[in-house]
Write an enzyme that holds these catalytic residues in place. Structure first.
Site, PDB file in Angstrom:
ATOM      1  N   GLN A  15      27.514  -5.345   5.070  1.00  0.00           N
ATOM      2  CA  GLN A  15      26.583  -4.830   4.065  1.00  0.00           C
ATOM      3  C   GLN A  15      26.242  -3.375   4.367  1.00  0.00           C
ATOM      4  O   GLN A  15      25.851  -3.052   5.491  1.00  0.00           O
ATOM      5  CB  GLN A  15      25.301  -5.648   4.073  1.00  0.00           C
ATOM      6  N   CYS A  20      16.620  -3.954  -0.155  1.00  0.00           N
ATOM      7  CA  CYS A  20      15.792  -3.698   1.030  1.00  0.00           C
ATOM      8  C   CYS A  20      14.556  -2.877   0.641  1.00  0.00           C
ATOM      9  O   CYS A  20      14.665  -1.813   0.035  1.00  0.00           O
ATOM     10  CB  CYS A  20      16.610  -2.956   2.077  1.00  0.00           C
ATOM     11  N   ARG A  32      15.243 -16.692   7.015  1.00  0.00           N
ATOM     12  CA  ARG A  32      14.203 -16.899   8.041  1.00  0.00           C
ATOM     13  C   ARG A  32      14.291 -18.268   8.699  1.00  0.00           C
ATOM     14  O   ARG A  32      14.066 -18.391   9.902  1.00  0.00           O
ATOM     15  CB  ARG A  32      12.815 -16.682   7.413  1.00  0.00           C
ATOM     16  N   LYS A  68      23.780  -7.342  -3.173  1.00  0.00           N
ATOM     17  CA  LYS A  68      22.636  -8.236  -2.938  1.00  0.00           C
ATOM     18  C   LYS A  68      21.391  -7.518  -3.443  1.00  0.00           C
ATOM     19  O   LYS A  68      21.095  -6.402  -3.019  1.00  0.00           O
ATOM     20  CB  LYS A  68      22.514  -8.588  -1.459  1.00  0.00           C
ATOM     21  N   GLY A  72      16.286 -17.245  -0.794  1.00  0.00           N
ATOM     22  CA  GLY A  72      14.826 -17.253  -0.914  1.00  0.00           C
ATOM     23  C   GLY A  72      14.227 -18.624  -0.826  1.00  0.00           C
ATOM     24  O   GLY A  72      14.453 -19.483  -1.689  1.00  0.00           O
ATOM     25  N   ASP A  73      13.495 -18.843   0.279  1.00  0.00           N
ATOM     26  CA  ASP A  73      12.721 -20.074   0.473  1.00  0.00           C
ATOM     27  C   ASP A  73      13.584 -21.317   0.665  1.00  0.00           C
ATOM     28  O   ASP A  73      13.136 -22.422   0.356  1.00  0.00           O
ATOM     29  CB  ASP A  73      11.731 -20.294  -0.686  1.00  0.00           C
ATOM     30  N   PRO A  85      22.062 -11.930   5.486  1.00  0.00           N
ATOM     31  CA  PRO A  85      21.953 -10.764   6.374  1.00  0.00           C
ATOM     32  C   PRO A  85      20.498 -10.530   6.756  1.00  0.00           C
ATOM     33  O   PRO A  85      19.612 -10.574   5.901  1.00  0.00           O
ATOM     34  CB  PRO A  85      22.481  -9.614   5.504  1.00  0.00           C
ATOM     35  N   MET A  86      20.256 -10.316   8.044  1.00  0.00           N
ATOM     36  CA  MET A  86      18.908  -9.940   8.513  1.00  0.00           C
ATOM     37  C   MET A  86      19.066  -8.835   9.545  1.00  0.00           C
ATOM     38  O   MET A  86      19.562  -9.076  10.657  1.00  0.00           O
ATOM     39  CB  MET A  86      18.182 -11.144   9.132  1.00  0.00           C
ATOM     40  N   ALA A  87      18.645  -7.627   9.168  1.00  0.00           N
ATOM     41  CA  ALA A  87      18.780  -6.480  10.069  1.00  0.00           C
ATOM     42  C   ALA A  87      18.024  -6.751  11.366  1.00  0.00           C
ATOM     43  O   ALA A  87      16.904  -7.258  11.350  1.00  0.00           O
ATOM     44  CB  ALA A  87      18.229  -5.233   9.379  1.00  0.00           C
TER      45      ALA A  87
HETATM   46  C1  LIG Z   1      13.737  -9.848   9.360  1.00  0.00           C
HETATM   47  C2  LIG Z   1      14.515  -9.813   8.086  1.00  0.00           C
HETATM   48  C3  LIG Z   1      15.537  -8.889   7.923  1.00  0.00           C
HETATM   49  C4  LIG Z   1      16.257  -8.840   6.732  1.00  0.00           C
HETATM   50  N1  LIG Z   1      17.254  -7.957   6.609  1.00  0.00           N
HETATM   51  C5  LIG Z   1      18.012  -7.939   5.480  1.00  0.00           C
HETATM   52  C6  LIG Z   1      19.140  -7.080   5.372  1.00  0.00           C
HETATM   53  O1  LIG Z   1      19.486  -6.345   6.306  1.00  0.00           O
HETATM   54  N2  LIG Z   1      19.833  -7.108   4.218  1.00  0.00           N
HETATM   55  C7  LIG Z   1      19.493  -7.924   3.177  1.00  0.00           C
HETATM   56  O2  LIG Z   1      20.167  -7.897   2.143  1.00  0.00           O
HETATM   57  N3  LIG Z   1      18.437  -8.752   3.261  1.00  0.00           N
HETATM   58  C8  LIG Z   1      17.714  -8.782   4.386  1.00  0.00           C
HETATM   59  N4  LIG Z   1      16.677  -9.668   4.499  1.00  0.00           N
HETATM   60  C9  LIG Z   1      16.400 -10.588   3.367  1.00  0.00           C
HETATM   61  C10 LIG Z   1      17.123 -11.933   3.572  1.00  0.00           C
HETATM   62  O3  LIG Z   1      18.512 -11.782   3.565  1.00  0.00           O
HETATM   63  C11 LIG Z   1      16.705 -12.960   2.505  1.00  0.00           C
HETATM   64  O4  LIG Z   1      17.169 -12.536   1.256  1.00  0.00           O
HETATM   65  C12 LIG Z   1      15.192 -13.170   2.440  1.00  0.00           C
HETATM   66  O5  LIG Z   1      14.648 -13.279   3.749  1.00  0.00           O
HETATM   67  C13 LIG Z   1      14.828 -14.427   1.653  1.00  0.00           C
HETATM   68  O6  LIG Z   1      15.386 -15.569   2.232  1.00  0.00           O
HETATM   69  P1  LIG Z   1      14.562 -16.633   3.153  1.00  0.00           P
HETATM   70  O7  LIG Z   1      13.425 -17.142   2.342  1.00  0.00           O
HETATM   71  O8  LIG Z   1      15.631 -17.664   3.466  1.00  0.00           O
HETATM   72  O9  LIG Z   1      14.090 -15.877   4.357  1.00  0.00           O
HETATM   73  C14 LIG Z   1      15.936  -9.736   5.674  1.00  0.00           C
HETATM   74  C15 LIG Z   1      14.916 -10.659   5.849  1.00  0.00           C
HETATM   75  C16 LIG Z   1      14.216 -10.722   7.037  1.00  0.00           C
HETATM   76  C17 LIG Z   1      13.130 -11.757   7.207  1.00  0.00           C
END
Ligand SMILES: Cc1cc2nc3c(=O)[nH]c(=O)nc-3n(C[C@H](O)[C@H](O)[C@H](O)COP(=O)(O)O)c2cc1C
Length: 332
Positions: free
Chosen positions: A75, A105, A230, A144, A206-207, A21-23
């Site tokens: 979520q 968050c 990301r 989460k 993560g990563d 999820p990414m808001a």
């Molecule tokens: C722009 C952005 C928005 C995010 N929004 C949420 C969200 O709404 N809910 C959530 O649980 N995590 C959110 N995350 C966290 C991601 O779901 C993820 O756990 C975190 O980015 C680590 O993963 P990555 O290294 O693959 O980016 C967000 C991350 C980013 C970068």
């Protein structure tokens, strides 16, 4: 080859690669693109339980979904068990399969109000929230979370145990602290710690920036699914490349520039089709910048897209690039 299936409560999730999820990013259009690249699970991100209970139209718009997204998680966030229960009760009338509660968050609007990452500091309240949610629905409730509030209070296992005892059917963890934000590296050893100590599925986040990273996370932690956040921006094919890599050991090629802009144009069209507020062009600007990063004339193209007032104009720019690259490829 059969896909690995994980059961989240009674819900079967086929495959091991989820879109995180990414808001503001994983809206319906992006989730549909992710599904077309085989995402095993997608989430409607960060719905405020309070705003849902108040009937906010903006919040209700965020709940738009499509049957191809299923199994679909939604979520929610909130800091009050009663409000969470009411919000979850409302979600029972929506076509969703999993209710996820955000406990990670860090943004002040969320973590500043006893919700999001702030719940990591109050494991009993976190458990009460999950219990209230689980009582209000027949759907599985998941959580989460992050690793803890800061380096001195890493307590993801304690919180995960409290919420699973209260009824959570799976835990997703992004193992950075709230204080860390996105700095440093995600501590995958915590994903392993949760996997070894919980008897519900664990989703690692993560990563994960490449198919190989996903393979390493699964091997090193034993987690059931990996999430890509990301690295999926402007790069949704990472989901299918990763799935294929995990299933066959072979690494599929990256799409050509020509294919990349074709997918961007598709994403634009989906965004326009599902645009509730006439803001698709604005929303697509940031996605377009991610899609074209590293391509020939990226800066000039980004500039053109940023001046486009409508989705049709952005699609037109994409078509021009597709044609240009198609011609230059066929000349080679
Ligand atoms: C722009 C952005 C928005 C995010 N929004 C949420 C969200 O709404 N809910 C959530 O649980 N995590 C959110 N995350 C966290 C991601 O779901 C993820 O756990 C975190 O980015 C680590 O993963 P990555 O290294 O693959 O980016 C967000 C991350 C980013 C970068």
């Amino acid at each position: 080859m059969d896909k690995v299936e994980t059961k989240i409560g009674p819900v079967g999730v086929a495959g091991q690669v989820a879109l995180a999820p990414m808001a503001g990013i994983t809206d319906l259009a992006f989730r549909l693109i992710a599904k077309s690249f085989g995402a095993a699970l997608v989430y409607i991100p960060l719905i405020s339980a309070k705003a849902l209970c108040l009937g906010s139209q903006r919040t209700l718009d965020l709940l738009a979904s499509d049957p191809v997204e299923r199994p679909l998680a939604v979520q929610i966030f909130g800091g009050d068990p009663e409000t969470i229960a009411r919000a979850v009760g409302m979600l029972n009338t929506y076509p969703v399969d999993i209710i996820d509660i955000n406990m990670g968050c860090p943004v002040p609007k969320v973590a500043g109000h006893a919700s999001g990452a702030s719940l990591l500091r109050t494991p009993k309240l976190a458990a009460d929230i999950v219990r209230a949610a689980a009582r209000a629905t027949g759907l599985p409730v998941t959580v989460k979370l992050r690793s803890g509030w800061d380096a001195n209070s890493i307590n993801a296992l304690e919180v995960a145990q409290a919420v699973t005892e209260a009824g959570a059917s799976a835990i997703a963890i992004h193992p950075r602290t709230k204080a860390q934000g996105f700095s440093g590296r995600a501590d995958w050893s915590l994903i392993r710690l949760l996997k070894e100590n919980l008897n519900v599925p664990v989703i690692g986040s993560g990563d994960v920036c490449s198919p190989e990273d996903a393979g390493r996370m699964l091997n090193e932690t034993g987690c059931d699914l990996v999430m890509v956040a990301r690295a999926a921006r402007g790069n949704p094919w990472i989901l299918s490349r990763t799935t294929q890599f995990l299933e066959t050991g072979a690494l599929p090629p990256e799409p050509t520039p020509h294919e990349r802009v074709r997918i961007l144009a598709q994403h634009c069209t989906l965004s326009a089709n599902h645009d509730e507020r006439g803001r698709a062009a604005l929303r697509m600007r940031k996605h377009a910048a991610w899609y074209i990063k590293g391509l020939k004339n990226a800066a000039a193209t980004r500039d053109k897209i940023n001046h486009a007032g409508t989705i049709d104009e952005i699609v037109e720019i994409c078509r021009g690039l597709e044609k240009e690259w198609h011609e230059s490829c066929s000349l080679v």
